[in-house]
Design a protein around this motif. Structure first.
Motif, short mmCIF file in Angstrom:
data_model
loop_
_atom_site.label_atom_id
_atom_site.label_comp_id
_atom_site.label_asym_id
_atom_site.label_seq_id
_atom_site.Cartn_x
_atom_site.Cartn_y
_atom_site.Cartn_z
N GLN A 113 119.37 -3.55 77.20
CA GLN A 113 118.76 -4.64 77.97
C GLN A 113 118.75 -4.36 79.47
O GLN A 113 118.06 -5.03 80.22
CB GLN A 113 119.48 -5.96 77.68
N ASP A 127 120.55 -5.01 81.92
CA ASP A 127 120.89 -6.12 82.80
C ASP A 127 122.41 -6.12 82.99
O ASP A 127 123.16 -6.26 82.03
CB ASP A 127 120.42 -7.43 82.14
N GLU A 156 124.54 -8.24 84.03
CA GLU A 156 125.24 -9.44 83.52
C GLU A 156 125.46 -9.32 82.00
O GLU A 156 126.52 -9.68 81.49
CB GLU A 156 124.45 -10.72 83.82
#
Ligand code: C5P
Length: 314
Positions: free
Chosen positions: A226, A228, A230
């Motif tokens: 992903q 990302d 976070e």
């Protein structure tokens, strides 16, 4: 010695010096399974090589010698128990050549820190001596020799981000679009013994309230895709962390300070005591490092990027 025959592709000795750079590793996921009869634990781990490097220089010599400079090298034994010496001897024995080399280590990866510094040096030595001695061994053969020296050696020959199984020595690359991740490495004063941390985990697991095992790395692998920070931060995990915290309770202060400095996530690296923190970008990593330094909870807070290639000639 560097003359190449006109009609053959046989590898020949290198005139030297050969200089090899090798990264430190962290584990994005360290799932520790049961203790096996051979004394190792079954692992499900995701290795990740970061931009903190040791360097081995190999020259020809009449015997096998090792000199060192840098991070904590005063504490490293220069004798036959040293992983660098053992790597050179193991390779020479495998190739049936004399283990003659003058090796020099420039160390930046903290000793006994959970960053696989010893295995990194062994990996670099294998690459350096293979070239110096003109052995032309394949990476697979070097990894086989390396696996006898330390569980993390095959990964450090490989680098990048990779899945580790078996006791860590069976490495398969994770094919993903390249993403650069930003880390802060909080180095501790003094090391932790890897076998002692694994033993402590066994003790915790025999207790009345054992920490639940992480198991497979599927969630971490999905998070990597992903791209990302976070999402990756939420998926990081280390089964050895409760054991390292039990042996070194001050590490809780380091993890807390990293969170307060704004890190996305933090965890103990491998068997510790180094802690690593994930940041969104290089500037964020520098702020987290500055916060950790100001909190006075670690010996040094260093920013780093991953993934990095494994041991290679520079
Ligand atoms: O392979 P390496 O030399 O790094 O391992 C050091 C020690 O850590 C082992 O002797 C063992 O006690 C412990 N270990 C383990 N399970 C693993 C890897 C290491 O119990 N998968």
């Amino acid at each position: 010695t560097e003359a190449w025959g006109p009609d053959d592709d046989e590898p020949r000795p290198h005139s030297g010096p050969v200089k090899v750079r090798v990264p430190a590793k962290i584990n994005l996921h360290l799932g520790v399974g049961p203790l096996r009869p051979d004394g190792y634990h079954e692992l499900n781990t995701v290795y990740h090589a970061i931009s903190l490097f040791d360097e081995i220089t190999a020259r020809h010599g009449d015997t096998l010698t090792l000199t060192m400079e840098g991070e904590g090298t005063g504490e490293l034994e220069l004798d036959e128990t040293n992983l660098i010496i053992r790597a050179a001897r193991a390779l020479a024995a495998r190739a049936r050549v004399p283990a003659y080399a003058r090796l020099h280590l420039r160390k930046a990866i903290p000793l006994a820190g959970g960053l696989a510094g010893g295995s990194a040096d062994a990996a670099a030595t294998l690459i350096a001596c293979d070239l110096l001695w003109g052995l032309g061994m394949s990476r697979d053969d070097l990894a086989e020799v390396g696996a006898q020296l330390g569980s993390d050696v095959p990964f450090l020959l490989h680098g990048g981000t990779a899945l580790g199984t078996g006791h860590g020595e069976a490495v398969s690359p994770i094919l993903a679009r390249p993403t650069i991740w930003h880390w802060v490495v909080a180095a501790a004063d003094g090391g932790l013994s890897t076998p002692a941390v694994y033993r402590e985990l066994d003790v915790l697991r025999d207790g009345s309230w054992p920490p639940p095992p992480l198991g497979s790395a599927d969630r971490l692998m999905a998070a990597l895709r992903q791209r990302d920070p976070e999402v990756l931060g939420a998926a990081l995990g280390n089964d050895l962390q409760p054991a390292a915290l039990a042996l070194r309770p001050q590490l809780a202060d380091v993890l807390k300070a990293g969170a307060e400095a704004g890190a996305i996530a933090g965890l103990v690296s491998g068997s510790g005591p180094t802690c690593v923190f994930l940041a969104a970008d290089a500037a964020h990593a520098q702020r987290v490092a500055d916060g950790l330094t100001a909190a006075g909870v670690c010996r040094a807070a260093i920013t780093a990027r991953g993934p990095q290639p494994g041991a290679r000639v520079i």
